[in-house]
Design a protein around this motif. Structure first.
Motif, PDB file in Angstrom:
ATOM      1  N   MET A  64      88.345 -10.435  32.998  1.00  0.00           N
ATOM      2  CA  MET A  64      88.009  -9.683  34.215  1.00  0.00           C
ATOM      3  C   MET A  64      89.112  -9.803  35.263  1.00  0.00           C
ATOM      4  SD  MET A  64      85.482  -7.760  34.198  1.00  0.00           S
ATOM      5  CE  MET A  64      84.522  -7.326  32.776  1.00  0.00           C
ATOM      6  N   ARG A  65      89.757 -10.978  35.306  1.00  0.00           N
ATOM      7  CA  ARG A  65      90.868 -11.144  36.240  1.00  0.00           C
ATOM      8  C   ARG A  65      92.028 -10.230  35.864  1.00  0.00           C
ATOM      9  NH1 ARG A  65      89.915 -16.722  36.397  1.00  0.00           N
ATOM     10  NH2 ARG A  65      91.656 -17.222  35.028  1.00  0.00           N
ATOM     11  N   ALA A  66      92.273 -10.093  34.563  1.00  0.00           N
ATOM     12  CA  ALA A  66      93.351  -9.205  34.111  1.00  0.00           C
ATOM     13  C   ALA A  66      93.045  -7.770  34.518  1.00  0.00           C
ATOM     14  CB  ALA A  66      93.519  -9.308  32.588  1.00  0.00           C
TER      15      ALA A  66
ATOM     16  N   VAL B  65      82.811  -4.108  32.151  1.00  0.00           N
ATOM     17  CA  VAL B  65      84.025  -3.357  32.469  1.00  0.00           C
ATOM     18  C   VAL B  65      83.668  -2.070  33.216  1.00  0.00           C
ATOM     19  CG1 VAL B  65      85.863  -1.946  31.454  1.00  0.00           C
ATOM     20  CG2 VAL B  65      85.519  -4.291  30.665  1.00  0.00           C
ATOM     21  N   ARG B  66      82.672  -1.320  32.684  1.00  0.00           N
ATOM     22  CA  ARG B  66      82.282  -0.052  33.330  1.00  0.00           C
ATOM     23  C   ARG B  66      81.738  -0.306  34.735  1.00  0.00           C
ATOM     24  NH1 ARG B  66      83.121   4.126  30.091  1.00  0.00           N
ATOM     25  NH2 ARG B  66      82.960   3.864  27.831  1.00  0.00           N
ATOM     26  N   ASP B  67      80.996  -1.415  34.843  1.00  0.00           N
ATOM     27  CA  ASP B  67      80.456  -1.800  36.142  1.00  0.00           C
ATOM     28  C   ASP B  67      81.580  -2.077  37.147  1.00  0.00           C
ATOM     29  OD1 ASP B  67      78.196  -2.521  37.761  1.00  0.00           O
ATOM     30  OD2 ASP B  67      78.942  -4.582  37.646  1.00  0.00           O
ATOM     31  N   ARG B  68      82.588  -2.820  36.676  1.00  0.00           N
ATOM     32  CA  ARG B  68      83.710  -3.162  37.545  1.00  0.00           C
ATOM     33  C   ARG B  68      84.491  -1.920  37.956  1.00  0.00           C
ATOM     34  NH1 ARG B  68      86.969  -7.669  38.936  1.00  0.00           N
ATOM     35  NH2 ARG B  68      85.076  -8.824  38.461  1.00  0.00           N
ATOM     36  N   LEU B  69      84.705  -1.007  36.999  1.00  0.00           N
ATOM     37  CA  LEU B  69      85.443   0.224  37.298  1.00  0.00           C
ATOM     38  C   LEU B  69      84.694   1.059  38.333  1.00  0.00           C
ATOM     39  CD1 LEU B  69      86.609   1.230  33.688  1.00  0.00           C
ATOM     40  CD2 LEU B  69      88.058   0.387  35.553  1.00  0.00           C
ATOM     41  N   GLU B  70      83.370   1.109  38.166  1.00  0.00           N
ATOM     42  CA  GLU B  70      82.559   1.896  39.087  1.00  0.00           C
ATOM     43  C   GLU B  70      82.583   1.295  40.491  1.00  0.00           C
ATOM     44  OE1 GLU B  70      78.741   2.987  37.343  1.00  0.00           O
ATOM     45  OE2 GLU B  70      77.991   3.292  39.388  1.00  0.00           O
ATOM     46  N   THR B  71      82.404  -0.035  40.538  1.00  0.00           N
ATOM     47  CA  THR B  71      82.436  -0.738  41.826  1.00  0.00           C
ATOM     48  C   THR B  71      83.763  -0.504  42.543  1.00  0.00           C
ATOM     49  OG1 THR B  71      81.138  -2.450  40.758  1.00  0.00           O
ATOM     50  CG2 THR B  71      82.020  -2.971  42.926  1.00  0.00           C
TER      51      THR B  71
ATOM     52  N   SER C 132      85.590   2.043  42.169  1.00  0.00           N
ATOM     53  CA  SER C 132      85.850   3.496  42.189  1.00  0.00           C
ATOM     54  C   SER C 132      87.205   3.810  41.576  1.00  0.00           C
ATOM     55  CB  SER C 132      85.821   4.051  43.619  1.00  0.00           C
ATOM     56  OG  SER C 132      84.698   3.619  44.290  1.00  0.00           O
ATOM     57  N   PHE C 133      87.412   3.261  40.395  1.00  0.00           N
ATOM     58  CA  PHE C 133      88.697   3.433  39.731  1.00  0.00           C
ATOM     59  C   PHE C 133      88.478   4.138  38.396  1.00  0.00           C
ATOM     60  CE2 PHE C 133      92.243   2.097  37.046  1.00  0.00           C
ATOM     61  CZ  PHE C 133      93.318   2.359  37.881  1.00  0.00           C
ATOM     62  N   ASP C 134      89.291   5.149  38.165  1.00  0.00           N
ATOM     63  CA  ASP C 134      89.134   5.980  36.985  1.00  0.00           C
ATOM     64  C   ASP C 134      90.018   5.451  35.852  1.00  0.00           C
ATOM     65  OD1 ASP C 134      87.918   8.020  35.734  1.00  0.00           O
ATOM     66  OD2 ASP C 134      89.357   9.569  36.386  1.00  0.00           O
ATOM     67  N   ALA C 135      89.397   5.049  34.740  1.00  0.00           N
ATOM     68  CA  ALA C 135      90.180   4.560  33.613  1.00  0.00           C
ATOM     69  C   ALA C 135      89.453   4.866  32.313  1.00  0.00           C
ATOM     70  CB  ALA C 135      90.399   3.050  33.737  1.00  0.00           C
ATOM     71  N   GLY C 136      90.211   5.066  31.248  1.00  0.00           N
ATOM     72  CA  GLY C 136      89.605   5.247  29.942  1.00  0.00           C
ATOM     73  C   GLY C 136      89.123   3.906  29.411  1.00  0.00           C
ATOM     74  N   VAL C 137      88.109   3.930  28.545  1.00  0.00           N
ATOM     75  CA  VAL C 137      87.631   2.689  27.936  1.00  0.00           C
ATOM     76  C   VAL C 137      87.595   2.871  26.422  1.00  0.00           C
ATOM     77  CG1 VAL C 137      85.698   1.067  27.746  1.00  0.00           C
ATOM     78  CG2 VAL C 137      86.241   2.109  29.964  1.00  0.00           C
ATOM     79  N   GLU C 138      88.238   1.968  25.713  1.00  0.00           N
ATOM     80  CA  GLU C 138      88.238   1.993  24.243  1.00  0.00           C
ATOM     81  C   GLU C 138      87.656   0.682  23.737  1.00  0.00           C
ATOM     82  OE1 GLU C 138      89.534   4.363  22.245  1.00  0.00           O
ATOM     83  OE2 GLU C 138      90.865   5.566  23.529  1.00  0.00           O
ATOM     84  N   LEU C 139      86.874   0.751  22.658  1.00  0.00           N
ATOM     85  CA  LEU C 139      86.299  -0.471  22.099  1.00  0.00           C
ATOM     86  C   LEU C 139      87.047  -0.888  20.842  1.00  0.00           C
ATOM     87  CD1 LEU C 139      82.456   0.259  22.398  1.00  0.00           C
ATOM     88  CD2 LEU C 139      84.048  -0.685  24.098  1.00  0.00           C
ATOM     89  N   ILE C 140      87.325  -2.169  20.730  1.00  0.00           N
ATOM     90  CA  ILE C 140      87.943  -2.699  19.514  1.00  0.00           C
ATOM     91  C   ILE C 140      86.905  -3.549  18.800  1.00  0.00           C
ATOM     92  CG2 ILE C 140      89.756  -4.166  18.572  1.00  0.00           C
ATOM     93  CD1 ILE C 140      91.416  -3.495  21.060  1.00  0.00           C
ATOM     94  N   ALA C 141      86.439  -3.041  17.660  1.00  0.00           N
ATOM     95  CA  ALA C 141      85.357  -3.751  16.964  1.00  0.00           C
ATOM     96  C   ALA C 141      85.899  -4.813  16.011  1.00  0.00           C
ATOM     97  CB  ALA C 141      84.497  -2.759  16.198  1.00  0.00           C
TER      98      ALA C 141
END
Lengths: 175, 120
Positions: free
Chosen positions: B14-16, B50-56, B58-67
């Motif tokens: 989260m810090r990164a 991650v989505r919560d942090r982006l929303e808080t 107000s930053f627009d970024a793509g999210v990809e999952l690595i399974a």
């Protein structure tokens, strides 16, 4: 850190003790605590940067002092090697969450290669054994062959060599 | 600059992300977040935070999952996406203060074709 050798090792010497190093210097090995902060700060300020490993000792007096708060930490053991009033070596054991102890050793450059490191580690293990500690581990950079050889000779076994740092462990006899 | 930031299920992850968002605001970076879980951590839980942090933020970024394996997954994303830089949470510390990089970081550092930044 989860694996440890099955076979325990005992018979390590306990501090305080005085040894004569290969250069004929009398070196006192003593249990250390908060009172030893100042001599150790001096030692780490004089520490050769090339002897740092994995970010310790830190550089700069503030960072060194902050790191040396470990001397006051619960569940940590320290033995310092003194030549007269100068700290020239330090072995520390610090507990992790599973009550195993991580070990690290530092010897000031002019005192290296004189057998002080080996005796410091053995004496640190003696203190640990006396305090009822059973599992001790360390990590060492794979390419640091002299250190790996030293730890092996003392009784540490390699438990994980998959990454840059290899892990070695030893079980002390608490039976 | 196009930045791929890896975020795992640790505080350091989260810090990164926070550091990457802060820099992106100043530099105008385009950011994609690669979500992965170390050990038995839950990928869904990391994605949610991650989505919560982006929303808080107000930053627009793509999210990809690595399974699968995080190291190779990160490199695959970085290569396919033509990113300029990979940002990762940098190493944890052992009880007595040694920095431990961990297998994912080592793999990426040794094999990445792009610059890698570690956030401490």
């Amino acid at each position: 850190m989860s694996t440890f050798p099955d076979e325990p090792i005992d018979g390590f010497p306990t501090p305080p003790r005085t040894i004569t190093d290969r250069e004929g210097r009398e070196i006192d090995l003593v249990v250390a605590g908060p009172d030893d902060v100042e001599p150790l700060v001096e030692m780490y300020l004089a520490f050769d940067p090339k002897d740092r490993a994995q970010g310790i000792p830190p550089t700069g007096e503030d960072a060194i002092r902050e790191w040396l708060e470990l001397l006051e930490a619960e569940n940590s053991l320290h033995v310092v090697a003194y030549h007269d009033d100068d700290a020239v070596g330090h072995v520390m054991l610090v507990a992790d969450r599973s009550e195993s102890y991580e070990l690290a050793i530092f010897v000031l450059q002019p005192y290296q290669g004189a057998h002080i490191g080996t005796e410091l580690v053995r004496t640190g293990l003696g203190l640990a054994e006396e305090r009822g500690i059973e599992r001790v581990w360390l990590s060492v950079e794979r390419w640091n062959e002299p250190a790996v050889a030293l730890y092996k000779k003392i009784g540490f076994e390699t438990t994980n060599s998959a990454s840059f740092e290899m892990e070695m462990a030893l079980r002390l006899d608490q039976s | 600059m196009r930045v791929l930031v890896g975020v795992d299920d640790t505080d350091r992850g989260m810090r990164a992300l926070a550091a990457t968002i802060e820099r992106a605001r100043e530099a105008g970076d385009e950011v994609t977040v690669a979500v992965y879980a170390a050990g038995d951590g839950s990928l869904d839980a990391v994605e949610a935070s991650v989505r919560d942090r982006l929303e808080t933020a107000s930053f627009d970024a793509g999210v990809e999952l690595i399974a699968g394996e995080p190291g190779s997954g990160l490199l695959e994303l970085a290569d396919d996406g033509g990113y300029d830089r990979i940002v990762l949470p940098g190493g944890r510390r052992s009880p007595l203060g040694k920095i431990q990089l961990g297998s994912t970081l080592e793999f990426v550092l040794l094999n990445a074709q792009t610059t890698v930044t570690l956030v401490r």
